[in-house]
Design a protein around this motif. Sequence first.
Motif, PDB file in Angstrom:
ATOM      1  N   ALA B  46       0.815  -1.217   0.000  1.00  0.00           N
ATOM      2  CA  ALA B  46       0.000   0.000   0.000  1.00  0.00           C
ATOM      3  C   ALA B  46       0.847   1.266   0.000  1.00  0.00           C
ATOM      4  O   ALA B  46       0.413   2.296  -0.523  1.00  0.00           O
ATOM      5  N   HIS B  47       2.013   1.202   0.580  1.00  0.00           N
ATOM      6  CA  HIS B  47       2.793   2.432   0.723  1.00  0.00           C
ATOM      7  C   HIS B  47       4.265   2.050   0.773  1.00  0.00           C
ATOM      8  O   HIS B  47       4.662   1.205   1.580  1.00  0.00           O
ATOM      9  N   HIS B 108      -0.728   3.001  -3.272  1.00  0.00           N
ATOM     10  CA  HIS B 108      -1.834   2.082  -2.961  1.00  0.00           C
ATOM     11  C   HIS B 108      -1.566   0.755  -3.655  1.00  0.00           C
ATOM     12  O   HIS B 108      -0.821   0.711  -4.643  1.00  0.00           O
ATOM     13  N   ALA B 140       1.189   2.078   6.274  1.00  0.00           N
ATOM     14  CA  ALA B 140       0.066   2.481   5.425  1.00  0.00           C
ATOM     15  C   ALA B 140      -0.860   3.426   6.184  1.00  0.00           C
ATOM     16  O   ALA B 140      -1.188   3.186   7.349  1.00  0.00           O
ATOM     17  N   LEU B 142      -4.434   4.620   6.667  1.00  0.00           N
ATOM     18  CA  LEU B 142      -5.735   4.066   6.315  1.00  0.00           C
ATOM     19  C   LEU B 142      -6.877   4.711   7.080  1.00  0.00           C
ATOM     20  O   LEU B 142      -7.861   5.140   6.496  1.00  0.00           O
ATOM     21  N   THR B 363      -5.327   8.821   1.698  1.00  0.00           N
ATOM     22  CA  THR B 363      -4.978   7.572   2.380  1.00  0.00           C
ATOM     23  C   THR B 363      -4.316   6.650   1.363  1.00  0.00           C
ATOM     24  O   THR B 363      -4.382   6.913   0.161  1.00  0.00           O
ATOM     25  N   ASN B 364      -3.736   5.575   1.838  1.00  0.00           N
ATOM     26  CA  ASN B 364      -3.086   4.627   0.923  1.00  0.00           C
ATOM     27  C   ASN B 364      -4.094   3.611   0.393  1.00  0.00           C
ATOM     28  O   ASN B 364      -3.978   2.399   0.634  1.00  0.00           O
ATOM     29  N   THR B 365      -5.087   4.130  -0.286  1.00  0.00           N
ATOM     30  CA  THR B 365      -6.119   3.277  -0.879  1.00  0.00           C
ATOM     31  C   THR B 365      -6.366   3.755  -2.307  1.00  0.00           C
ATOM     32  O   THR B 365      -5.921   4.830  -2.713  1.00  0.00           O
ATOM     33  N   TYR B 696     -10.327  -2.805   3.402  1.00  0.00           N
ATOM     34  CA  TYR B 696      -8.877  -2.973   3.435  1.00  0.00           C
ATOM     35  C   TYR B 696      -8.470  -3.493   4.809  1.00  0.00           C
ATOM     36  O   TYR B 696      -9.100  -3.146   5.811  1.00  0.00           O
ATOM     37  N   GLY B 700      -3.391  -2.154   4.394  1.00  0.00           N
ATOM     38  CA  GLY B 700      -3.811  -1.562   3.124  1.00  0.00           C
ATOM     39  C   GLY B 700      -4.010  -2.576   2.023  1.00  0.00           C
ATOM     40  O   GLY B 700      -4.100  -2.210   0.854  1.00  0.00           O
TER      41      GLY B 700
END
Lengths: 263, 786
Positions: B46-47, B108, B140, B142, B363-365, B696, B700
Amino acid sequence: MYSFEFEKPSTIADAVAALGAEDAQALGGGQTLIPTLKQRLAAPSALISLSGIAEMKGVCVNDDGSVSVGGATTHATVASEAAGSYPALAALAGQIGDPAVRNRGTIGGSIANNDPAACYPAGVLGSGATIITNTREIAADDFFEGMFSTALDEGEIITSVRFPVPQAASYQKFLQPASRFALVGVYLARFADGVRVAVTGASEDGVFRWTEAEQALTKEFRPDALMDLRINPANMIGDLHGSKDYRAHLVGVMTKRAVQACV
Amino acid sequence: MPKDSGIGASSKRREDVRFLTGAGNYTDDINVHGQAYVHFLRSDIAHGRIKSIDTSAAETMPGVVKVFTGKDFEGVGGMPCGWEVTDKHGAPMQEPPHPILAQGKVRHVGDPIAAVVADSLEQARDAAEAIELDIEELPAVLDMKAAAQEGATLVHDDLKNNICYDWQLGEADDAKVNEVFANAAHVTTLDLVNNRLVANPMEPRVAVAEYNRGTEDYTLYTTSQNPHVIRLLMCAFVLGLPEHKVRVVAPDVGGGFGTKIFHYAEEAFCTFAAKACGRPVKWTASRSEAFMSDAQGRDHVSTIELALDADNNFIGLRTNTYANLGAYLSTFSSSVPTWLHGTLMAGNYKTPVIQVNVKAMFTNTVPVDAYRGAGRPEATFQLERVVDKAARELGVDPIALRRQNFITQFPYDTPVALTYDTGDYNGTMDKLEVAADLAGFAARRTESEAKGKLRGLGINCYIEACGIAPSNIVGMLGARAGLYDAATVRVNATGSISVMVGAHSHGQGHETAFPQVVADMIGIDESMVEIVHGDTSKIPFGMGTYGSRSLAVCGSAMVKATEKVIEKAKKIAAHLLEASEADIELKDGQFSVAGTDKSVAWGDVTLTAYVPHNYPLEVEPGLEETAFYDPANFTFPAGAYACEVEVDPETGQVTIEKFTAADDFGNIINPMIVDGQVHGGIGQGIGQALLENCAYDENGQLLSASFMDYAMPRADDVPFYEVDHSSQTPCTHNPLGVKGCGEAGAIGSPPAVVNAVLDALNSGGKSVDHIDMPVSPSRVWAAMNS
Ligand SMILES: Cc1cc2nc3c(=O)[nH]c(=O)nc-3n(C[C@H](O)[C@H](O)[C@H](O)COP(=O)(O)OP(=O)(O)OC[C@H]3O[C@@H](n4cnc5c(N)ncnc54)[C@H](O)[C@@H]3O)c2cc1C
C-alpha cells in the motif's frame, strides 16, 4: 497463465502414468484449478484431465445399498442421478455454485481441494463415506486433514466415493453472501447406530465433526437436544463476512435446522 | 391511453437487440493491425518508497517491445483534477501530483510501477515478473481520523498533512449554530459510515491506442462516459498534444456508473506508448485490476446532529464528515464530498440553519470518485437516518415527522446554496402511501411474525441535484470545466435524421429515448431518427453522461437544434407553398398553410434543402443545425421510498419483501426506460445497504479484491419493485421539463433499507439505533445480541 502440456487419458492407468511426470497435475472440472492458473498462482508442467475416463463417472447403487459416485462425476450429475438413492447428497450437489460450475465441477476435485468452505467435504464426512483412490480406500474420518489439506499422496487419484445411505440426512447451508460457498454448512446424517454431524465453512481447521451434537442427537433426536450445546468460537474463522462468534452461533442454528428437516 | 410512439411512449430499447444478440462493439472487440499488448506491473504493497527498478532482464525477454517506468514520463504532465475546492480558510485544496507510472513512491495496492509492452499479453506478463523492484515498505495510512492527526505518516511527502481540504458550507458562524443546538428541545445525534464501494461495471476498462506516422494523428479507443472530456484532459494537461490530432472513441460501453467518467493513467499511457513503440498498444483490465485501479465510491465517516424544537420542527443540522479521497485526486473526486454532497444536506426539509463540515483525506487506498449518485447518496443517507432516529426517539410517526418539515413553497432557497425550482413532496408521499399499501403493513407484519420473522418498514425521502450544471455557477465553485452540452441535428436529403450528441449512452437507452423527442417534434416515425455518440471526430464538444444530465442538458441542446431545423424547414416550406412563413404549421410530418388544405411533406422539404432548385434565395441550402445548451439551474428530482424487510432473528438474515418507489422526475419521455433506470438504481442501493463492502486490512491490502469476497447483488437478492412516477412537477427551466432519473434509485434506497431493518429489530423488542452498511447477517446478529 503459464503454458503447460495437456493430456486427456481414457483409463485410470494411463492417467496415473501421466501424473508420474514431474509437476503434472490432475484436472477435474477446472473450477478451482483454472482460476488459480489464470492468476499465475500455480505452474504445473502438464494438466491430466480426468474427464475422459468413463469408469470414473456416474452414480450407482451397490448391492449393500451404499451409493458410489465416480471421482470425475459432476455436481449436476449427482444432483440428478442421486436424487432417488441419496436425496440429501443430491440436494447438497444441487446447491453448489451456479449451473455452469455444477456442470463442470466434480466431486473428486472438490474433496481433493478441501476448501474450508466447500460443501462436499461436509457431505462426505457427515455420511462417513469412503474415498477410493487408485491405490487404496480411505475413511472420511482419516481423509480431511485441515484447510486445503488431505491424506492424498502426490499423483493419487480419487476414483470414486462410496456413501452409506443414512435413514435420514440433511444439508443446511448458510450462504457467504459474495462467493455463495458455505459461510457455515452443516451435514447431518442419522444412521441406525448413531448420528453424524459434519460442519464446513466455520473452522480454521476445515471440515470437522461436532461430536457433542452427535452424542446428544444420538441419545435424543430432537432439535431441543442441542439447546445447551455451544461451539467454542476460538477456532472458528473470523473474517469480513462473519465473526468467530457469529459462525459458532450459526453452527448451532444450522444443526438445529438439519434436525428439523429430518424429523 | 399510453402513447405508442414519441414523447411519453414506452418504445422498446432499439440498442438492446445488438447488446442481447452479441452484436455490440465494445472496446475490447477493437483490434488494430499490428497491435502490441501492455501489462502493468502494479504495487502489491500500500505504501512504499521506490529505491530501484531494474528492467534490464525484462527488456531482453521474448516478444518485449519496450519497458516503461515513471522515468519515461518525467517530461509529461500527471493526471489532472477537474475541480479546485477552496477550503474554509480560503486556501486552495492541496493538490499532489498523480504520475502516469509511480515516481518515488507507491501509494496504494494497484498503483502502476512499470509497464511492459510486448507482442502478446502472456509475454508482457512474463517479462513483468522479471522486473526487479526494491521498495522500502512504509506504514500504510488508512484510518481517516488518525491520518488527520498532527505527525501522521504522510501519503504525499510534499504536502503539509494528509488533509486535502477542510471545507465548510452553510452557516459559517459556529456560535450561531451552537446556540440553535443549545436552545433545541431535542437533539438527535448519529455516527455513521457510508461504506466504500467498487462500481464493477460488467465491462472492465479497456484502452487501444494507435499513432499514424504519416499523418501524425492519434486514435484512442477507450471505455469512457465522455470522450471529449478525455481528449481535452489528455491533450491539454497530460501529454501536451494538439486536440485536432487526437480522436477519442468510446464505442459501446458496458456500464459506467461513474467510474468511467475519469481520465485514467492507462489511457494516457497507451496513447503515449503507441507513438513511442511505433505500434498500436492495447490494454484490457482483468477483473482483479479493476478492483485495484477503477476509482471507487463513497467512503465517508460522519457525525450528524439534528436539532428540533418542542413542536418537532427541524431547527438546525450540523454534520462533520471525513471523506476518503484515496491516494491521489481522481478527475472529479474533490467535488463529490463538497459541492455534490454538502449542497444536498437540506434534503426535502425547511431546516433553517445548516452547517456542513468536510475533511477530505488522502490515504493509501485506491482513489475515490463519483459513483452513481456521487455525494448525494452520502448526504441522503446521513439525513434520512438521523430523521428516522429522531422519530423513534420522539415516538412520532416517521412519515408525519417528515411531512411536517417538508418544503412546500417553491422556488426555495436552501441554506446550502441551492434553489429548488419546483417539487411536491407531500404529493409524492401521497403516491407512495398508496402504491406501497402502507395501510396493509400491520397485517403483513402479523403474517411475518407468525412465521417467526421480524418485519420492518423503512421510509426514505430524497432530493437530488441533477442536470449538472450551469457553467457560470460551477465555475465559481471551482470547476475547471464548463458543464453545458451540445447536439447537432443533421437532416439527410431523404428526411431521415442523424443527431450527433455530446451525451454518451452506456446502458441508459439514449439511442431509443433521444429519437423519440426529435421524431415527436417533427411528427415523423422514430425509426427515421438515429443518434450518433461516442466519437470526437463525429460529435460536437459535449461533456458526456453522468449526474443524470443527459436528457436534461444534452436533450435540451437537441431540442434547441431541432427547433432551429424546424424554423429553417418552415422557410423552405413557405417558399414551396407560396405562403408566408408565419402561416406555416408542422404537424405529423406535414407542413401546411394555416386555414387551408395546402401542405407539403417533411421529406419534400428536406429534399428541397439539398436539391435547391426551387428555393428561397436568402436561405442557405442544407438542413443541419447545432445547439449548445448551458442549463440555468440544476434539476431537482425528488421522491419517497418504502422498503419492507423480514429479519430472521436466529441468523440475522435480512430479506427484502417489498420495495416501492414514488419519484417525481418531471416529464417523462420513455416510462419503461425510466422504470429500468430506477430498478437498476435500487438494485445498486440494495447492494450497498446489504451486501457490498470494499474493505482494506490494516496493511492496506484489499480484503474484498474479487467477487469471492465482494458481494454484488444478484437477482434473488432483490424483490420485484413497485415504481410510481405519476407525481410530476416539470422542471421549470429546461425545454422538456425533465429532471433526470439515473441515480435516484441508488440515492433513495440505502436509507430505506437500513431504516426498515432497524424498524424490524425494534419491533422485536431489540433497541438498536444503527447498524453500518452493509447490514450483513453477521452485523445484524451482533447488533441484536450486544
Ligand atoms: C463460481 C463458483 C462457485 C462455487 N461455489 C461452490 C459452492 O457453493 N460450494 C462448493 O463446495 N464449491 C463451490 N465451488 C467450487 C466447485 O465445487 C469446484 O468444482 C471444486 O471446488 C473443484 O472441483 P473441480 O472438479 O472443478 O476441480 P479442479 O479445479 O479441476 O481441481 C481442483 C484440485 O483437485 C485436484 N483434483 C481434481 N480431480 C481430482 C481427482 N479425481 N483426484 C485427485 N485430485 C483431483 C486438482 O489437481 C486440483 O488440485 C465453486 C466454484 C466456482 C468457480
